[in-house]
Scaffold this motif. Structure first.
Motif, mmCIF file in Angstrom:
data_model
loop_
_atom_site.group_PDB
_atom_site.id
_atom_site.type_symbol
_atom_site.label_atom_id
_atom_site.label_comp_id
_atom_site.label_asym_id
_atom_site.label_seq_id
_atom_site.Cartn_x
_atom_site.Cartn_y
_atom_site.Cartn_z
ATOM 1 N N GLY A 116 0.805 -1.213 0.000
ATOM 2 C CA GLY A 116 0.000 0.000 0.000
ATOM 3 C C GLY A 116 0.838 1.262 0.000
ATOM 4 N N PHE A 117 0.189 2.380 0.279
ATOM 5 C CA PHE A 117 0.867 3.679 0.270
ATOM 6 C C PHE A 117 1.966 3.747 1.337
ATOM 7 N N ASP A 118 1.862 2.899 2.360
ATOM 8 C CA ASP A 118 2.841 2.885 3.451
ATOM 9 C C ASP A 118 4.222 2.439 3.019
ATOM 10 N N LYS A 119 4.323 1.742 1.895
ATOM 11 C CA LYS A 119 5.616 1.251 1.407
ATOM 12 C C LYS A 119 6.085 1.990 0.151
ATOM 13 N N LYS A 120 5.502 3.133 -0.115
ATOM 14 C CA LYS A 120 5.866 3.918 -1.294
ATOM 15 C C LYS A 120 6.775 5.087 -0.903
ATOM 16 N N LEU A 121 7.617 5.469 -1.841
ATOM 17 C CA LEU A 121 8.457 6.651 -1.662
ATOM 18 C C LEU A 121 7.694 7.856 -2.209
ATOM 19 N N TRP A 122 7.403 8.800 -1.338
ATOM 20 C CA TRP A 122 6.608 9.962 -1.701
ATOM 21 C C TRP A 122 7.506 11.119 -2.136
ATOM 22 N N ASN A 123 7.020 11.886 -3.096
ATOM 23 C CA ASN A 123 7.734 13.086 -3.518
ATOM 24 C C ASN A 123 7.647 14.158 -2.434
ATOM 25 N N ILE A 124 8.711 14.910 -2.276
ATOM 26 C CA ILE A 124 8.707 16.064 -1.373
ATOM 27 C C ILE A 124 8.448 17.292 -2.228
ATOM 28 N N ASP A 125 7.215 17.791 -2.179
ATOM 29 C CA ASP A 125 6.819 18.892 -3.060
ATOM 30 C C ASP A 125 7.216 20.251 -2.519
ATOM 31 N N GLN A 126 7.120 20.430 -1.206
ATOM 32 C CA GLN A 126 7.369 21.752 -0.652
ATOM 33 C C GLN A 126 7.691 21.653 0.830
ATOM 34 N N VAL A 127 8.628 22.470 1.280
ATOM 35 C CA VAL A 127 8.865 22.671 2.712
ATOM 36 C C VAL A 127 8.762 24.173 2.967
ATOM 37 N N ALA A 128 8.279 24.533 4.158
ATOM 38 C CA ALA A 128 8.083 25.952 4.461
ATOM 39 C C ALA A 128 8.212 26.177 5.959
ATOM 40 N N THR A 129 8.538 27.405 6.327
ATOM 41 C CA THR A 129 8.612 27.781 7.746
ATOM 42 C C THR A 129 7.537 28.777 8.137
ATOM 43 N N GLU A 130 6.784 29.281 7.151
ATOM 44 C CA GLU A 130 5.716 30.239 7.428
ATOM 45 C C GLU A 130 4.411 29.768 6.787
ATOM 46 N N PRO A 131 3.257 29.925 7.447
ATOM 47 C CA PRO A 131 3.150 30.473 8.810
ATOM 48 C C PRO A 131 3.629 29.511 9.895
ATOM 49 N N HIS A 132 3.792 28.219 9.518
ATOM 50 C CA HIS A 132 4.300 27.225 10.455
ATOM 51 C C HIS A 132 5.264 26.304 9.720
ATOM 52 N N ALA A 133 6.038 25.546 10.469
ATOM 53 C CA ALA A 133 6.916 24.550 9.864
ATOM 54 C C ALA A 133 6.056 23.484 9.190
ATOM 55 N N SER A 134 6.319 23.224 7.911
ATOM 56 C CA SER A 134 5.455 22.297 7.183
ATOM 57 C C SER A 134 6.206 21.605 6.056
ATOM 58 N N VAL A 135 5.643 20.475 5.630
ATOM 59 C CA VAL A 135 6.145 19.756 4.464
ATOM 60 C C VAL A 135 4.948 19.156 3.750
ATOM 61 N N THR A 136 5.017 19.157 2.420
ATOM 62 C CA THR A 136 3.956 18.578 1.598
ATOM 63 C C THR A 136 4.543 17.479 0.728
ATOM 64 N N PHE A 137 3.913 16.298 0.796
ATOM 65 C CA PHE A 137 4.323 15.138 0.011
ATOM 66 C C PHE A 137 3.252 14.812 -1.030
ATOM 67 N N SER A 138 3.648 14.093 -2.081
ATOM 68 C CA SER A 138 2.668 13.627 -3.056
ATOM 69 C C SER A 138 3.070 12.255 -3.591
ATOM 70 N N TYR A 139 2.066 11.523 -4.019
ATOM 71 C CA TYR A 139 2.306 10.200 -4.610
ATOM 72 C C TYR A 139 1.240 9.951 -5.681
ATOM 73 N N THR A 140 1.674 9.456 -6.831
ATOM 74 C CA THR A 140 0.764 9.073 -7.905
ATOM 75 C C THR A 140 0.628 7.562 -7.912
ATOM 76 N N SER A 141 -0.567 7.093 -7.592
ATOM 77 C CA SER A 141 -0.856 5.661 -7.612
ATOM 78 C C SER A 141 -1.432 5.314 -8.978
ATOM 79 N N PRO A 142 -0.731 4.491 -9.759
ATOM 80 C CA PRO A 142 -1.191 4.229 -11.130
ATOM 81 C C PRO A 142 -2.455 3.371 -11.176
ATOM 82 N N ASP A 143 -3.177 3.506 -12.257
ATOM 83 C CA ASP A 143 -4.371 2.686 -12.489
ATOM 84 C C ASP A 143 -3.995 1.207 -12.386
ATOM 85 N N GLY A 144 -4.740 0.465 -11.577
ATOM 86 C CA GLY A 144 -4.483 -0.964 -11.422
ATOM 87 C C GLY A 144 -3.554 -1.331 -10.295
#
Length: 347
Positions: A116-144
């Motif tokens: 499942g998604f728990d064993k996938k390597l996710w892309n690191i799309d963005q890190v930010a310090t404002e307004p709070h410390a944050s990180v955004t990940f993304s993953y494309t799960s292919p059809d099937g």
């Protein structure tokens, strides 16, 4: 506020695994791997002025990749997808088309299937310090993937506030009608010394819970908590009247308007004084007290045993894709899946 991105020296299919550290202005620090978006640590400064980590796991990424850990796999701190909990008989139908999924739990599909998604390597799309410390990940799960229909574009962000709130915001879109039910699977222990969580105080705003069959698959029946050991509405110790051999592994229907961000549960260790509040937009929370936990060489060499942690997995109704009376877990093209869950620590 501070955010750091550090290579772990390990890779998946040639792509580096990174550790992302989010730190707020009170000294709270959360480490997340882009492998499975695993919450590796959630470290606060407790009332004694000492650092205390409230989630189970390993000191380094190596523990999460080891054969010994994966052989008795508890999903430490990872995202769960495409579909949390069990889907009965590993199948469902959408618009007259039946889909047979990967079965990995006694004929059912558990937590998204074999990988499942728990064993996938996710892309690191963005890190930010404002307004709070944050990180955004993304993953494309292919059809099937795991036999689920549609290409699913999923995004998950973590935001750490100065109020010791870790905000998880999920979003997903698909190009074909599919089943989606996401959650996160952190194992919490609020004691400074760790160990059995039977003495933790737990309160959950839920008047009903979901009946399960012998394979822990939701049947569609809703049962009242009143008069049973499942009643946490007024709060009690987790071990007050539980079955000491099985503990809790049950889904509770929250007393809340559908989609509203409200308090789902509150758990406190009387000794440390730490309190964990869980807020969510989701309609249910699965409460699990880690009865199957058997992990060697955890953080600082700890051995994790049954009932050494609790999980509050916010989600839609398990097996809801097969039960018409439950809130829909079908996502169609042109729609966007949203979910917000907040882990708030009060010292």
């Amino acid at each position: 506020m501070n955010v750091t991105k550090t290579p772990t020296g390990k890779s998946i299919n040639g792509a580096e695994i990174y550790a992302i550290d989010l730190e707020n202005n009170t000294g709270t620090k959360v480490r997340i791997f882009n492998y499975g978006t695993i919450i590796n640590s959630f470290e606060i400064i407790n009332k004694d002025g000492k650092k205390q980590d409230i989630v189970l796991g390993f000191d380094t990424i190596d523990g999460y990749l080891s054969d010994a850990y994966l052989a008795n796999y508890p999903y430490f701190g990872a995202i769960i997808g495409r579909y949390a909990n069990r889907i009965a008989n590993g199948s469902f139908s959408i618009d007259g088309t039946k889909y047979e999924l990967s079965k990995n739990a006694g004929g059912a599909t558990l937590h998204g299937g074999t990988e499942g998604f728990d064993k996938k390597l996710w892309n690191i799309d963005q890190v930010a310090t404002e307004p709070h410390a944050s990180v955004t990940f993304s993953y494309t799960s292919p059809d099937g993937e795991e036999q689920f229909p549609g290409t699913l574009e999923t995004q998950l962000s973590f935001e750490l506030t100065d109020h010791n709130e870790l905000i998880l915001s999920y979003q997903a879109e698909t190009d074909l009608a599919t089943a989606v039910n996401l959650t996160h699977h952190s194992y919490f222990n609020l004691s400074a010394e760790g160990g059995n969580i039977a003495g933790h105080l737990h309160r959950m705003n839920a008047s009903r819970y979901l009946e399960q069959d012998d394979n822990f698959t939701v049947t569609g029946n809703l049962l009242p908590v009143e008069g049973s050991h499942h009643d946490f509405r007024l709060g009690k110790t987790i071990g007050e009247n539980w079955d000491a051999e099985t503990g809790y592994d049950q889904t509770y229907v929250l007393d809340k308007p559908y989609g509203d961000l409200t308090l789902a549960s509150e758990t406190t260790d009387p000794v440390s004084g730490l309190r964990l509040q869980v807020y969510t937009t989701e309609p249910v929370a699965h409460f699990y007290t880690a009865k199957h936990l058997e992990v060697q060489n955890g953080k600082k060499g700890q051995e994790y045993r049954p009932f050494d942690a609790f999980c509050v997995e916010t989600q839609h109704h398990p097996n809801g894709i097969n039960i018409a009376d439950f809130p829909s877990t079908v996502l169609k093209p042109g729609q966007t899946y949203y979910q917000t869950t907040i882990y708030k620590v009060i010292i």
